[in-house]
Design a protein around this motif. Sequence first.
Motif, mmCIF file in Angstrom:
data_model
loop_
_atom_site.group_PDB
_atom_site.id
_atom_site.type_symbol
_atom_site.label_atom_id
_atom_site.label_comp_id
_atom_site.label_asym_id
_atom_site.label_seq_id
_atom_site.Cartn_x
_atom_site.Cartn_y
_atom_site.Cartn_z
ATOM 1 N N GLY A 1 0.816 -1.203 0.000
ATOM 2 C CA GLY A 1 0.000 0.000 0.000
ATOM 3 C C GLY A 1 0.850 1.253 0.000
ATOM 4 O O GLY A 1 2.042 1.233 -0.355
ATOM 5 N N ASN A 2 0.257 2.364 0.430
ATOM 6 C CA ASN A 2 0.959 3.643 0.381
ATOM 7 C C ASN A 2 1.207 4.256 1.753
ATOM 8 O O ASN A 2 1.753 5.344 1.851
ATOM 9 N N ASN A 3 0.813 3.551 2.829
ATOM 10 C CA ASN A 3 0.931 4.158 4.153
ATOM 11 C C ASN A 3 1.228 3.081 5.190
ATOM 12 O O ASN A 3 0.407 2.790 6.062
ATOM 13 N N ASN A 4 2.415 2.448 5.072
ATOM 14 C CA ASN A 4 2.822 1.389 6.002
ATOM 15 C C ASN A 4 1.765 0.297 6.107
ATOM 16 O O ASN A 4 1.442 -0.188 7.197
ATOM 17 N N ASN A 5 1.207 -0.046 4.985
ATOM 18 C CA ASN A 5 0.236 -1.133 4.962
ATOM 19 C C ASN A 5 0.406 -1.903 3.663
ATOM 20 O O ASN A 5 1.051 -1.446 2.725
ATOM 21 N N PHE A 6 -0.154 -3.066 3.635
ATOM 22 C CA PHE A 6 -0.181 -3.839 2.406
ATOM 23 C C PHE A 6 -1.432 -4.701 2.408
ATOM 24 O O PHE A 6 -2.123 -4.823 3.431
ATOM 25 N N TYR A 7 -1.734 -5.279 1.277
ATOM 26 C CA TYR A 7 -2.978 -6.016 1.081
ATOM 27 C C TYR A 7 -2.649 -7.454 0.697
ATOM 28 O O TYR A 7 -1.709 -7.714 -0.077
ATOM 29 N N ILE A 8 -3.423 -8.378 1.246
ATOM 30 C CA ILE A 8 -3.244 -9.798 0.936
ATOM 31 C C ILE A 8 -4.543 -10.347 0.369
ATOM 32 O O ILE A 8 -5.632 -9.858 0.687
ATOM 33 N N HIS A 9 -4.404 -11.352 -0.452
ATOM 34 C CA HIS A 9 -5.567 -12.028 -1.033
ATOM 35 C C HIS A 9 -5.546 -13.485 -0.600
ATOM 36 O O HIS A 9 -4.517 -14.168 -0.734
ATOM 37 N N ILE A 10 -6.656 -13.940 -0.069
ATOM 38 C CA ILE A 10 -6.785 -15.326 0.393
ATOM 39 C C ILE A 10 -7.544 -16.099 -0.665
ATOM 40 O O ILE A 10 -8.697 -15.775 -1.001
ATOM 41 N N ILE A 11 -6.917 -17.133 -1.178
ATOM 42 C CA ILE A 11 -7.486 -17.844 -2.327
ATOM 43 C C ILE A 11 -8.678 -18.701 -1.931
ATOM 44 O O ILE A 11 -9.561 -18.965 -2.753
ATOM 45 N N ASN A 12 -8.756 -19.114 -0.657
ATOM 46 C CA ASN A 12 -9.837 -20.017 -0.245
ATOM 47 C C ASN A 12 -11.204 -19.357 -0.308
ATOM 48 O O ASN A 12 -12.195 -19.975 -0.716
ATOM 49 N N ASN A 13 -11.300 -18.093 0.114
ATOM 50 C CA ASN A 13 -12.599 -17.409 0.165
ATOM 51 C C ASN A 13 -12.653 -16.143 -0.680
ATOM 52 O O ASN A 13 -13.617 -15.392 -0.608
ATOM 53 N N ALA A 14 -11.595 -15.878 -1.471
ATOM 54 C CA ALA A 14 -11.552 -14.721 -2.382
ATOM 55 C C ALA A 14 -11.736 -13.402 -1.643
ATOM 56 O O ALA A 14 -12.402 -12.493 -2.124
ATOM 57 N N GLN A 15 -11.128 -13.296 -0.464
ATOM 58 C CA GLN A 15 -11.211 -12.079 0.326
ATOM 59 C C GLN A 15 -9.884 -11.341 0.319
ATOM 60 O O GLN A 15 -8.817 -11.961 0.239
ATOM 61 N N ILE A 16 -9.970 -9.999 0.400
ATOM 62 C CA ILE A 16 -8.783 -9.143 0.448
ATOM 63 C C ILE A 16 -8.768 -8.447 1.800
ATOM 64 O O ILE A 16 -9.741 -7.780 2.181
ATOM 65 N N TYR A 17 -7.665 -8.614 2.519
ATOM 66 C CA TYR A 17 -7.503 -8.016 3.833
ATOM 67 C C TYR A 17 -6.366 -6.998 3.812
ATOM 68 O O TYR A 17 -5.434 -7.097 2.997
ATOM 69 N N GLU A 18 -6.461 -6.061 4.733
ATOM 70 C CA GLU A 18 -5.386 -5.087 4.931
ATOM 71 C C GLU A 18 -4.528 -5.541 6.107
ATOM 72 O O GLU A 18 -5.040 -5.921 7.160
ATOM 73 N N ILE A 19 -3.203 -5.499 5.927
ATOM 74 C CA ILE A 19 -2.246 -5.825 6.974
ATOM 75 C C ILE A 19 -1.455 -4.565 7.282
ATOM 76 O O ILE A 19 -0.943 -3.903 6.359
ATOM 77 N N LEU A 20 -1.340 -4.219 8.566
ATOM 78 C CA LEU A 20 -0.671 -2.992 8.990
ATOM 79 C C LEU A 20 0.741 -3.316 9.473
ATOM 80 O O LEU A 20 0.990 -4.386 10.060
ATOM 81 N N PHE A 21 1.647 -2.380 9.242
ATOM 82 C CA PHE A 21 3.044 -2.517 9.653
ATOM 83 C C PHE A 21 3.345 -1.379 10.625
ATOM 84 O O PHE A 21 3.548 -0.238 10.218
ATOM 85 N N LYS A 22 3.308 -1.700 11.926
ATOM 86 C CA LYS A 22 3.485 -0.679 12.955
ATOM 87 C C LYS A 22 4.559 -1.132 13.939
ATOM 88 O O LYS A 22 4.509 -2.258 14.451
ATOM 89 N N ASN A 23 5.495 -0.232 14.174
ATOM 90 C CA ASN A 23 6.542 -0.479 15.173
ATOM 91 C C ASN A 23 7.234 -1.815 14.935
ATOM 92 O O ASN A 23 7.449 -2.616 15.859
ATOM 93 N N PHE A 24 7.550 -2.062 13.662
ATOM 94 C CA PHE A 24 8.276 -3.270 13.266
ATOM 95 C C PHE A 24 7.497 -4.541 13.574
ATOM 96 O O PHE A 24 8.068 -5.617 13.734
#
Length: 1254
Positions: free
Chosen positions: A506-529
Amino acid sequence: MRNLKLQYCKEDTTGIRNAKQLLLQPDFEHKDKELTFVVTEDKIYAVGEAGDGVEEPKIIAEVPNIVGAEYLPLNDEICVATGDGEVLLINAISLEINDGTYCDVGIECMAWSPNQEVVVFITKAKNVVVMTCNYEVLLEQPLDAELATDQQFVNVGWGKKETQFHGTAGKQAAKQSPEFQPPQDVHTLPQDVCIAWRGDGAFFAVSYVASNVGRTFNVYDNEGKLQHMAEKWNGMQSALTWRPSGNWIAVPQIFSNKSTVSLFEKNGLRHREFELPFDLQTESIVKLQWSSDSDILALQTATADEQRIYLYTIGNYHWYLKQVLVYKQNDPLVIFNWSSGREHTLHVLLESGKRYIYRWNLAVDRFRNMVCVIDGKRVLLTDLLKAVVPPPMCQYTLELDSYINVITSNFNQLCLYDSEGLIHFYGTSELPSPPVIKKFVSTPNENIAQIGQLANLTQLNEKHELLATHSVGNKTHILLLRSANRSYCVESTLIIDGTVNAIAEGNNNNFYIHIINNAQIYEILFKNFKLEAGRLIYQLTQAADYIDFGYYNHWKTGGQSASGVITLRSQQLLHIDGQRIDEDVTSFIVAEDYVIYTQLNALHFVSLWDRRKVSTRNIERGAKLVMHGHDARLVLQLPRGNLEVIYPRVLLLRLIGSLLDDGWFTDAMLMVRKHRINLNIICDHNVKMFCSQLNRFLAQMHDSQWLCLFLSELQNEDYALNMYASNYNASEQQYPADYHVDRKVDYICGLLCGLMEQTTSPKDVARFRLPIITSYVKLGKLEQALLLIWKHKQTDAQLADQLLKYLLYLVDVNELYNVALGTYDFGLVLFVAQKSQKDPKEFLPYLNELKSLPLDYRKFKIDEHLKRYDLALTHLAACGAEHYDLALDVIKQHNLYKKALVIYQAKTDIHQRICVAYADHLRANAQLETASIMYERGGQLQQALLSAKHTLDWQRVLNLAKRAGESLEQVASSLVTPLQQQDRHLEAYELLKQFTKWTGVPPLQVLIDGHLYGRAIYEARLLDEDLAVDLLANRIRPALIAFVDQLKKSLSADRELFLEYKQRLLDIRQRQATANDADGAGEHDVDIDEVDLLSDTSSMHSSRHSSSSRGTGKTFRSSKNRRKHERKLLSLKPGNPFEDIALIDALHNQVTKIAHQQQQQLVRDTCKALLQLHMEDERAAGLQQLYESVLSVVQASLDAIWIPELMGGTAQHLTGPNIDYLALQKEQRYALISPLKRFKPQLNIIDWQHSVLQ
């Protein structure tokens, strides 16, 4: 130029040791899962994927000495062949075992065709047995059978080896002996037999050891007939695979100086090869297998220390080694198999029973402007902004000591992940070559080394932090890797349910993952390592294979930003933020404001701002996107591997718009000229901003030719909203307050010309000379342009000659000569004439003649020659009274009456003559009212009176008659009959009453004839009472009663006719509906007379006749034929093919007649007159009720007559794939009706009823 990107590596344990074969069964209820059957020497196990509830393998059957097995999904059975010759069928559900067939000599191997209609057995007696799926023998023959004579290879002696080109092998290759050397002892060779089917099931190949040639292979058809034998070559190995697409048979082969995989054609001839990076004598190939889509070739090798799987792809006839999977000897690889149901999915089984499921996709790796391509131990780098180098060539090469598996990068750092688990970090170089320099190598710690292959490796930042995924069972571990002290370890772990197959930063210390089992997209945050689970972003309808994140600041909305998560299911659906964009998408890329994607032969651009598809263009079939550059270039790779660079107009306009917003007019002009964009976009991009920065624009246009080119291309059109509307919205355009598009040229040229004329710098004065002349030409001020040049002529003759020469490029010389002549300056005329190709013998005598004339008359002759008749008349008026006759001729000839009336207004004599001439002209053009006024001004009262009589302007007629001495009574009497003929009965009555002599009784008959009974009653009652009673009883009442009876009959007749037409129309529609139901969905025949009445442009006509017959059909161009056609079309005769159309036309006329306001007013006035007679209330009530009933019938019938399909209510079914041909045929018929009459008449009902009569 695509690399294999590992989407996931799923690890689980089956507990089955020493497996020999994998059988994959697609799970149709869960398309992302497969049921696996593992075959050992004497058992068959069913193993589910991790996470589906299967804890340990289930034994399907125990069969000793298994040599081959195949899953048959049609009957949900497993076919098993044993070395003893048994062929058994095992039901995968009931576990019931049935006998298929038996071979008494034993079976060595078995292979079913891909369509599972034919099965091939190789017996231990070295016979090929081909059977149907019902085990009926098609053919049996020995492996070493010879081809028929007519099937043998024939050498026709075309060319010699010494004269052929040998490429990198050099000239020494021509001297090497190509003769085949038979092996000394074939019994020492491995005696394995291998069978490979072609993807369509039409042919299969069998690799075996022949007694006379050693290792070779034969090609058979699906009926078992021997078609071809392989060309004789030494060093061929036992492994064999046939590419599913059918073009090559791959066989490992050892040469004296190299090891290769040789590719043979169907006829057995060796086509080409690719060299292996290892020696087959020390690292032998155990198995070769293509992926089901023929994209990837997998090679399984074995050495004393480890086993490997090499993955190859091909592009532009070059074989790229994309990945190497390494398995140590402590748990060796025993079997692998490609999935047939899931693209690029590989199942690997180790000796211990551990299983890995790998899945890859093909993606382009980019580092800055470079494309990075993996080829074994090398990375091929090409900066596509500097040079478009066709693969497999490249600009730069990075080479490691180990095989490279993954490339990942951010803006300033490049990372390479190799097959040994090492990560190599590279940084950018300040020198142009090489573009990157190596920083250090980071080794994995012990914990990561046990994980194995990392998937979705993504570099986060320049702090040597990376993301990766590792799937165990039905859970995925998202790993945050950090490199320090030349070693990397797991700094943070986040466990996710399901299998993650794609990651996008992403553009603000985050990224997105896609889960193939249920076709869902989640946001994952990157904070304080640390990694933290975020929210659910979107739920897709289908699982995706690719995911990306687009972000930008919109350059038109004051810094507002927009973003989008883009997902693509391979070769299928493209979504942005869960919104479906398109289907059958083959590739996509995010380019600043746009998501660009390809389909089979089309390239599309979608705005990230509003998800609007802004542009589409055709591309070569099968082309895919590689990268885009900051200079608006777009690089595509074609199916054969070569590159193509295009500059899409959408990206160019976006770049040009950014340059213009920043005020870089020079760079914008370079881009516009280079890519042939219309120069109008420079000002139309933002007219208000451009007009406010004209000084900056002029300062940056150092070349006067650029200014001239810009000015010459200006058009009165907004190119931002027309030609280049893909990049602009009308609501975003900004204009100055006094700006109008239809006079854009005058506005822009006027502003620029004013600024250029005000300059005082000598350098700028010289630079703006030509642009000023160009602006004069665009403004239509040719005379000023010539005067400017003539002014320079007085000081610098050479400069004036150059300026005039330039002006002649812009304007035709004859036109310029006339403009010079219009200045009345003969020096300027001669200056222009000398630069033209005019013959002096032609223009000098004429000029000399003009010089001899008086000044005003000379100007008149010049203006007359130039057809400037207004100026010519002005100059002729200044010549005096002796030219009045000539002036009158000029006025009549050129219709200058209005101008002449103004010029000669003070000269009474000529002014009256002009008025009379003007009146004659007006009367000839039937403008009698104005002609009468002009005759009056010219003193022609009789002519004025006659003209006024024709217009029936009786007030003016009486005034003129009085002035002319005519008898007012006679004149008034002569106007009565014409006024009555024009239904102006009241005015006729006023004339008779006022200007004629009558005794006792006024001329009431005029009012009675005009049905003005109310006024007649009023006039009668103004007389004596006895006379009034007599007039009412004997003249007005009988006439009124007779008119009421006539009006009732007329209304009744109109109602009956309306109902008749309506019923006929309803009957016709009922018959048509019945006929359509009887015909069903088939085509409807059209009567030839009906076709003859249709226009040439109707689709019904064109569907019945060829182009030649259509060209000779009726065109109805003449007015006579057109009227005849309309009469025939609107004929109310029963049986007319267009009777319904004629009835609709007649009904519309009938409704308009009945409900007209005049008709309503007539009924109201008539009823009022009856009420005034005091004895006719009943008759008045009857008339009002009759008309009310007629109106009610009409109003109630409108919806039945004007149905929705007649008014265009079914237009949505007339186009597209689901077109309604019946509705289309009706629409063609209804198109013959006048557009106004296709819609229901709007009835304007006034207050016409008398409440006393209701």
